[in-house]
Design a protein around this motif. Sequence first.
Motif, PDB file in Angstrom:
ATOM      1  N   GLN A  16       0.807  -1.216   0.000  1.00 33.91           N
ATOM      2  CA  GLN A  16       0.000   0.000   0.000  1.00 33.91           C
ATOM      3  C   GLN A  16       0.847   1.277   0.000  1.00 33.91           C
ATOM      4  OE1 GLN A  16      -3.082   0.370  -0.656  1.00 33.91           O
ATOM      5  NE2 GLN A  16      -4.451  -0.828   0.623  1.00 33.91           N
ATOM      6  N   ASP A  48      -1.135   6.253   3.116  1.00 36.28           N
ATOM      7  CA  ASP A  48      -1.235   4.859   3.537  1.00 36.28           C
ATOM      8  C   ASP A  48      -0.155   4.481   4.546  1.00 36.28           C
ATOM      9  OD1 ASP A  48      -3.558   3.898   2.432  1.00 36.28           O
ATOM     10  OD2 ASP A  48      -2.633   3.272   0.558  1.00 36.28           O
ATOM     11  N   TRP A  51      -0.438   1.446   6.906  1.00 37.91           N
ATOM     12  CA  TRP A  51      -0.179   0.086   6.440  1.00 37.91           C
ATOM     13  C   TRP A  51       1.284  -0.335   6.581  1.00 37.91           C
ATOM     14  CZ3 TRP A  51      -3.839  -3.322   4.626  1.00 37.91           C
ATOM     15  CH2 TRP A  51      -5.096  -2.804   4.297  1.00 37.91           C
ATOM     16  N   GLU A  55       2.501  -4.239   6.111  1.00 40.05           N
ATOM     17  CA  GLU A  55       3.102  -4.672   4.856  1.00 40.05           C
ATOM     18  C   GLU A  55       4.517  -5.225   5.051  1.00 40.05           C
ATOM     19  OE1 GLU A  55       1.320  -5.186   2.443  1.00 40.05           O
ATOM     20  OE2 GLU A  55       0.243  -3.474   1.623  1.00 40.05           O
ATOM     21  N   PHE A  70      -5.412  -6.321   0.487  1.00 35.78           N
ATOM     22  CA  PHE A  70      -5.793  -5.152   1.280  1.00 35.78           C
ATOM     23  C   PHE A  70      -7.291  -5.119   1.579  1.00 35.78           C
ATOM     24  CE2 PHE A  70      -6.946  -3.736  -2.898  1.00 35.78           C
ATOM     25  CZ  PHE A  70      -7.939  -2.788  -2.720  1.00 35.78           C
ATOM     26  N   LEU A 168      -4.596   3.208  -7.081  1.00 31.07           N
ATOM     27  CA  LEU A 168      -5.108   1.876  -6.759  1.00 31.07           C
ATOM     28  C   LEU A 168      -5.518   1.129  -8.022  1.00 31.07           C
ATOM     29  CD1 LEU A 168      -6.093  -0.285  -4.778  1.00 31.07           C
ATOM     30  CD2 LEU A 168      -8.247   0.992  -4.597  1.00 31.07           C
TER      31      LEU A 168
END
Length: 242
Positions: A16, A48, A51, A55, A70, A168
């Motif tokens: 992300q 992000d 995250w 991650e 996600f 995205l």
Amino acid sequence: MILWPQPDGSILATPQPAHAMIAGQLMRRLAERPAPFEPAVTAAIEHDCPWQAWEMAPEFDSATGLPRAFNALSGEEHVPMWEQGVAMALANFGQLVGLLVMRHGSHIYRLGILGGRIAPAAASLAAMQGYMAREHEQGAAIMARLGMTEAEVAPLSQKLGMVDSIALALCWGQERFSVGGGTLTRTAPMAARIDPWPFDAPVLEVETEALHIPAPFADAGAMRAAWPELPRRMLRFTLYGA
């Protein structure tokens, strides 16, 4: 992890925060320049940040043999992570950046509720709705400290939502995707058209790095063992208007 299946059966996996690098590149090139500019760009790059820890140690999804996607997280899992990330953004990047990250949480929860991007069980919905209520109150307090109004902050949040959606869609391999009032249409694996076109040049190139997973893993242990040595691939996308 944003997972993009490839024709050969392999997977491009984009963390992300790596997809957020594209969002920052896009925010910097908007024709309608955000103001204040640098906090808006920083917010796009760091939106992000919640995250990052997740991650670093991807969870294994036994149903797919891949790292957990996600959009597989429930609101109960996502909300505490996001609130910790907001606190990190406020502490490290300042009140406006932190505010935009905070508001972006409500934006993605609204998408989750309306668009089914996050598991819609009752407890999950309750967690997201609780976050949105807290964000409204806490965000108002931060705006008061900044001396900013909703009319000044809302356009920044909208721009962040748009560049996030574009980034995205690119990293997720979407063929057609709603991007903040416009539409992204993929015209080749690494190219897409955006209508209406929101940027300051007729063609724009953006890039980030993804992991290349040759095939699903047999189990969590196999994934953990292979993860440090997975090949990396630069994703370079060309964007243009209608």
